[in-house]
Design a protein around this motif. Structure first.
Motif, PDB file in Angstrom:
ATOM      1  N   LEU A  74       1.467   4.486 -11.564  1.00 16.81           N
ATOM      2  CA  LEU A  74       0.424   4.040 -10.650  1.00 16.81           C
ATOM      3  C   LEU A  74       0.654   4.638  -9.272  1.00 16.81           C
ATOM      4  CD1 LEU A  74       0.347   0.195 -11.383  1.00 16.81           C
ATOM      5  CD2 LEU A  74      -1.645   1.694 -11.615  1.00 16.81           C
ATOM      6  N   THR A  75      -0.433   4.866  -8.539  1.00 16.15           N
ATOM      7  CA  THR A  75      -0.293   5.211  -7.131  1.00 16.15           C
ATOM      8  C   THR A  75      -0.409   3.926  -6.306  1.00 16.15           C
ATOM      9  OG1 THR A  75      -2.663   5.546  -6.760  1.00 16.15           O
ATOM     10  CG2 THR A  75      -1.381   7.455  -7.547  1.00 16.15           C
ATOM     11  N   TYR A  76       0.058   3.988  -5.070  1.00 11.17           N
ATOM     12  CA  TYR A  76      -0.074   2.820  -4.196  1.00 11.17           C
ATOM     13  C   TYR A  76      -1.542   2.457  -4.001  1.00 11.17           C
ATOM     14  CZ  TYR A  76       4.845   3.222  -3.046  1.00 11.17           C
ATOM     15  OH  TYR A  76       6.212   3.253  -3.128  1.00 11.17           O
ATOM     16  N   THR A  98       2.231  -6.572   2.403  1.00  9.09           N
ATOM     17  CA  THR A  98       3.021  -5.968   3.479  1.00  9.09           C
ATOM     18  C   THR A  98       4.078  -5.019   2.913  1.00  9.09           C
ATOM     19  OG1 THR A  98       2.721  -7.968   4.811  1.00  9.09           O
ATOM     20  CG2 THR A  98       4.462  -6.457   5.497  1.00  9.09           C
ATOM     21  N   ALA A  99       4.754  -5.458   1.844  1.00  9.77           N
ATOM     22  CA  ALA A  99       5.794  -4.637   1.230  1.00  9.77           C
ATOM     23  C   ALA A  99       5.215  -3.349   0.648  1.00  9.77           C
ATOM     24  CB  ALA A  99       6.510  -5.432   0.142  1.00  9.77           C
ATOM     25  N   ILE A 100       4.081  -3.464  -0.049  1.00  3.48           N
ATOM     26  CA  ILE A 100       3.440  -2.288  -0.648  1.00  3.48           C
ATOM     27  C   ILE A 100       3.040  -1.293   0.431  1.00  3.48           C
ATOM     28  CG2 ILE A 100       1.329  -1.492  -1.806  1.00  3.48           C
ATOM     29  CD1 ILE A 100       3.301  -2.518  -3.761  1.00  3.48           C
ATOM     30  N   CYS A 101       2.443  -1.792   1.505  1.00  5.07           N
ATOM     31  CA  CYS A 101       1.996  -0.896   2.583  1.00  5.07           C
ATOM     32  C   CYS A 101       3.177  -0.203   3.260  1.00  5.07           C
ATOM     33  CB  CYS A 101       1.167  -1.676   3.604  1.00  5.07           C
ATOM     34  SG  CYS A 101      -0.456  -2.188   2.994  1.00  5.07           S
ATOM     35  N   MET A 102       4.279  -0.915   3.429  1.00  4.08           N
ATOM     36  CA  MET A 102       5.464  -0.300   4.026  1.00  4.08           C
ATOM     37  C   MET A 102       5.998   0.829   3.150  1.00  4.08           C
ATOM     38  SD  MET A 102       7.709  -3.428   5.626  1.00  4.08           S
ATOM     39  CE  MET A 102       9.012  -2.302   6.096  1.00  4.08           C
ATOM     40  N   CYS A 103       6.074   0.573   1.841  1.00  7.44           N
ATOM     41  CA  CYS A 103       6.564   1.610   0.915  1.00  7.44           C
ATOM     42  C   CYS A 103       5.623   2.802   0.886  1.00  7.44           C
ATOM     43  CB  CYS A 103       6.729   1.026  -0.483  1.00  7.44           C
ATOM     44  SG  CYS A 103       8.094  -0.135  -0.640  1.00  7.44           S
ATOM     45  N   LYS A 104       4.324   2.525   0.908  1.00  6.18           N
ATOM     46  CA  LYS A 104       3.325   3.596   0.893  1.00  6.18           C
ATOM     47  C   LYS A 104       3.447   4.472   2.134  1.00  6.18           C
ATOM     48  CE  LYS A 104      -1.707   4.271   0.700  1.00  6.18           C
ATOM     49  NZ  LYS A 104      -1.917   4.889   2.030  1.00  6.18           N
ATOM     50  N   GLU A 105       3.532   3.848   3.302  1.00  3.66           N
ATOM     51  CA  GLU A 105       3.580   4.594   4.560  1.00  3.66           C
ATOM     52  C   GLU A 105       4.872   5.403   4.686  1.00  3.66           C
ATOM     53  OE1 GLU A 105       3.032   1.737   7.634  1.00  3.66           O
ATOM     54  OE2 GLU A 105       0.921   1.373   7.147  1.00  3.66           O
ATOM     55  N   ASN A 106       5.944   4.923   4.070  1.00  4.49           N
ATOM     56  CA  ASN A 106       7.236   5.603   4.191  1.00  4.49           C
ATOM     57  C   ASN A 106       7.643   6.359   2.926  1.00  4.49           C
ATOM     58  OD1 ASN A 106       8.541   4.644   6.935  1.00  4.49           O
ATOM     59  ND2 ASN A 106       7.493   2.871   6.052  1.00  4.49           N
ATOM     60  N   VAL A 156      -2.730   0.393  -6.851  1.00  2.00           N
ATOM     61  CA  VAL A 156      -2.193  -0.971  -6.763  1.00  2.00           C
ATOM     62  C   VAL A 156      -3.031  -1.802  -5.795  1.00  2.00           C
ATOM     63  CG1 VAL A 156      -0.243  -2.358  -5.962  1.00  2.00           C
ATOM     64  CG2 VAL A 156       0.163  -0.354  -7.399  1.00  2.00           C
ATOM     65  N   LEU A 157      -3.352  -1.209  -4.639  1.00  4.74           N
ATOM     66  CA  LEU A 157      -4.114  -1.920  -3.618  1.00  4.74           C
ATOM     67  C   LEU A 157      -5.560  -2.152  -4.060  1.00  4.74           C
ATOM     68  CD1 LEU A 157      -2.712  -0.049  -0.482  1.00  4.74           C
ATOM     69  CD2 LEU A 157      -2.172  -2.380  -1.204  1.00  4.74           C
ATOM     70  N   GLU A 158      -6.186  -1.133  -4.642  1.00  6.98           N
ATOM     71  CA  GLU A 158      -7.580  -1.250  -5.072  1.00  6.98           C
ATOM     72  C   GLU A 158      -7.757  -2.270  -6.192  1.00  6.98           C
ATOM     73  OE1 GLU A 158      -8.722   2.698  -6.135  1.00  6.98           O
ATOM     74  OE2 GLU A 158      -8.743   3.411  -4.040  1.00  6.98           O
TER      75      GLU A 158
END
Length: 236
Positions: free
Chosen positions: A182-184, A198-206, A187-189
């Protein structure tokens, strides 16, 4: 050769209950310790964050009348108890550990510092990061993302009670379908319950990939490290 040099292993506090309804199951704890030792002996640097849901969960506490901030602080203390238990189990089988806390509580644990943590990892210690982020309103999922990014881990391995990410909760819906990749964004969609937002967005951005697998099956951690596709990879 391991496909990862340094990992952040996120463990479920609830899984530590084993067959009990509360607390720490000694057999489950020993199973986790042996799996971690096996990977550590293979030369992998390991940072660990473990939840506290087997003892106290701040959010559920606030729903029962606890002040949210105090409830979250109680949850942080629960993660410290689990971290000390895991440290003890690892020490008993010859693995050097350091428990680091996000809030000051020496001599129970050393106050967290990124550079000191990396120094310990490179010296062969397993570092167990407890007390979440040290702040209320953040889960241990977010604490795991933060520590994984800080220690420059190659991947976050999320050990759960199920063998990956599904379209629905496989423990409740027998028709749920498993994802292998899966892509981030997906997961979000889809609103999939991998980790909190919050955790998913942090991993995605970094650009920190997450690999979700069943930690309760003995030997699975080594299989993930060896490259066996037994779970779900979430990536950019």
């Amino acid at each position: 050769m391991s496909r990862f040099n340094r990992i952040l292993l996120k463990l479920s506090g609830e899984s530590l209950m084993g067959k009990q309804n509360y607390g720490i199951d000694a057999d489950r704890l020993a199973d986790y310790a042996r799996q971690i030792k096996e990977v550590h002996d293979a030369g992998v640097q390991i940072g660990i964050v473990i939840g506290g849901g087997n003892i106290f969960r701040g959010l559920s506490g606030s729903q029962k009348g606890f002040d949210r901030v105090k409830g979250d602080q109680m949850g942080m203390c629960a993660t410290v108890i689990n971290s000390l238990a895991l440290s003890s189990a690892l020490g008993a089988i010859g693995v050097k550990t350091r428990v680091m806390t996000a809030i000051r509580m020496e001599p129970i644990g050393e106050f967290y510092n990124k550079w000191k943590a990396i120094e310990y990892l490179e010296a062969g210690y397993v570092c167990i990061f407890s007390a979440g982020t040290g702040c209320p309103y953040f889960t241990t999922d977010t604490g795991s993302s933060l520590r994984g990014i800080e220690i420059e881990a190659d991947v976050m391995l999320k050990g759960t009670r199920v063998d990956g990410v599904y379209t629905a909760d496989p423990e409740k819906d027998p028709t749920a379908k498993k994802f292998h990749d899966l892509t981030y964004e997906e997961v979000l969609e889809r609103g999939l319950k991998v980790m909190d937002l919050t955790a998913i967005c942090m991993c995605k951005e970094n650009k920190l990939p997450i690999y979700v697998f069943n930690m309760d099956v003995v030997g699975n951690l080594k299989k993930v490290i060896d490259g066996e596709e037994i779970g779900t990879l979430v990536h950019c």
